[in-house]
Design a protein around this motif. Sequence first.
Motif, PDB file in Angstrom:
ATOM      1  N   LEU A 139       0.824  -1.203   0.000  1.00 23.44           N
ATOM      2  CA  LEU A 139       0.000   0.000   0.000  1.00 23.44           C
ATOM      3  C   LEU A 139       0.863   1.260   0.000  1.00 23.44           C
ATOM      4  N   SER A 140       1.965   1.237   0.746  1.00 24.99           N
ATOM      5  CA  SER A 140       2.848   2.403   0.795  1.00 24.99           C
ATOM      6  C   SER A 140       3.512   2.661  -0.549  1.00 24.99           C
ATOM      7  N   VAL A 147      -6.784   3.198  -2.805  1.00 22.41           N
ATOM      8  CA  VAL A 147      -7.763   2.251  -2.284  1.00 22.41           C
ATOM      9  C   VAL A 147      -9.106   2.957  -2.138  1.00 22.41           C
ATOM     10  N   LYS A 148     -10.138   2.332  -2.707  1.00 28.30           N
ATOM     11  CA  LYS A 148     -11.478   2.916  -2.641  1.00 28.30           C
ATOM     12  C   LYS A 148     -12.434   2.092  -1.783  1.00 28.30           C
ATOM     13  N   ARG A 220     -12.338  11.343   1.014  1.00 29.17           N
ATOM     14  CA  ARG A 220     -12.118  11.094  -0.417  1.00 29.17           C
ATOM     15  C   ARG A 220     -12.940   9.905  -0.925  1.00 29.17           C
ATOM     16  N   ASN A 221     -14.131   9.767  -0.383  1.00 25.68           N
ATOM     17  CA  ASN A 221     -15.083   8.750  -0.871  1.00 25.68           C
ATOM     18  C   ASN A 221     -14.536   7.327  -0.798  1.00 25.68           C
ATOM     19  N   ARG A 222     -13.804   7.038   0.245  1.00 29.74           N
ATOM     20  CA  ARG A 222     -13.287   5.686   0.459  1.00 29.74           C
ATOM     21  C   ARG A 222     -14.118   5.010   1.550  1.00 29.74           C
ATOM     22  N   MET A 223     -14.290   3.691   1.406  1.00 25.09           N
ATOM     23  CA  MET A 223     -15.200   2.994   2.309  1.00 25.09           C
ATOM     24  C   MET A 223     -14.631   1.638   2.747  1.00 25.09           C
ATOM     25  N   ILE A 240      -8.847  -5.756  -0.635  1.00 24.67           N
ATOM     26  CA  ILE A 240      -8.545  -4.338  -0.772  1.00 24.67           C
ATOM     27  C   ILE A 240      -8.672  -3.994  -2.243  1.00 24.67           C
ATOM     28  N   CYS A 241      -9.580  -3.098  -2.569  1.00 22.71           N
ATOM     29  CA  CYS A 241      -9.849  -2.746  -3.965  1.00 22.71           C
ATOM     30  C   CYS A 241      -9.323  -1.352  -4.253  1.00 22.71           C
ATOM     31  N   GLY A 242      -8.348  -1.282  -5.165  1.00 23.19           N
ATOM     32  CA  GLY A 242      -7.759  -0.006  -5.533  1.00 23.19           C
ATOM     33  C   GLY A 242      -8.015   0.330  -6.981  1.00 23.19           C
ATOM     34  N   THR A 243      -7.622   1.523  -7.383  1.00 28.93           N
ATOM     35  CA  THR A 243      -7.866   1.968  -8.749  1.00 28.93           C
ATOM     36  C   THR A 243      -6.979   1.251  -9.762  1.00 28.93           C
TER      37      THR A 243
END
Length: 336
Positions: A139-140, A147-148, A220-223, A240-243
């Motif tokens: 993640l870093s 991540v959304k 930032r609309n993350r959940m 973990i769902c990212g762009t």
Amino acid sequence: MATRWGICGAGKISNDFTVAMKTLPPGNHKIVAVAARILQHAEEFARKHDIPKAYGSYAELAQDPDIDIIYLGILHTQHLRAGLLFLNAKRNVLCEKPFAMNSGEVKQLINAARENNVFLMEGIWSRCFPVHIEVCRLLSENTVGEVKMVKAYFGSPQLHIPRSVERELGGGALLDIGVYCLQFALMVYRGERPQSVHATGVLLETGVDESMVVVLKFSRNRMAICGFSIAVAMPNDATICGTKGTIRVPSPMWCPTHLVVNGQESQYPLPEPSMPLHFTNSTGLRYEAEEARQCLLKGLKESSRMSLGESSLLTEIMDEARRQVGVVFPQDEDSQ
């Protein structure tokens, strides 16, 4: 020099912690004493695990001069009382999860640790597993982009276990297993305070939660969506769902040995135990023991893996989830 441990409690989790310690170099860790409320239980535990000293009270353990740190492996309804005993005796403490029954109790423990200038850590062992450390690294490095959404599920049929269903024993899905899902979301979002907490669930006749779903909304609309139950088995994984992709921690997400990054799987095997264990992958308790040792060697009073601030936030979120669902413990009134 070996870090000298005292074990508070002679139950199942203390057994597994002690077995896990046997997988670490003996020159680094040594259990020198165990205490239980009944001396016979402590003596039996000591014989089983070759521990030199057994005490029939926690107060005796607190006064043992040959101990560097206490592992608090008793029921969480007793964490505050025993934790304060050890902290006020200027003992370093690794406290099994959940930290305590509510935010008021957690604040008392943290304040005592700071007033006495000793180390304190909540034993969210997941944070110390190689898989979760690797997740933090990925993640870093922005491996999956921004991540959304985070999803974490944990379900285990436990309605036959008294400590899981009785209000007086701090029962319910949230404090026992839901804590793993919520801490995972906080880990991914780096300890950020959510903008909102929405919880719904169903209660047992005893007044504790059988099943619960908690939705966290961050900036930032993350959940994050966390679902857990002590009535049914669930996938017990986390995603973990990212762009730019996904990271999945397969079952068991709370003590994982596998990691899937954009479809590519890696394995992180655990050492084999030398004695029977009560819980899944319990030799992984070695990781939190080693984390505590490293903190002590560095003179730290808390761990960056699970900071006291994040433990406090985690408990606040659980308090709010319980409030919305209607779970009230006797300790809630005591701490007001």
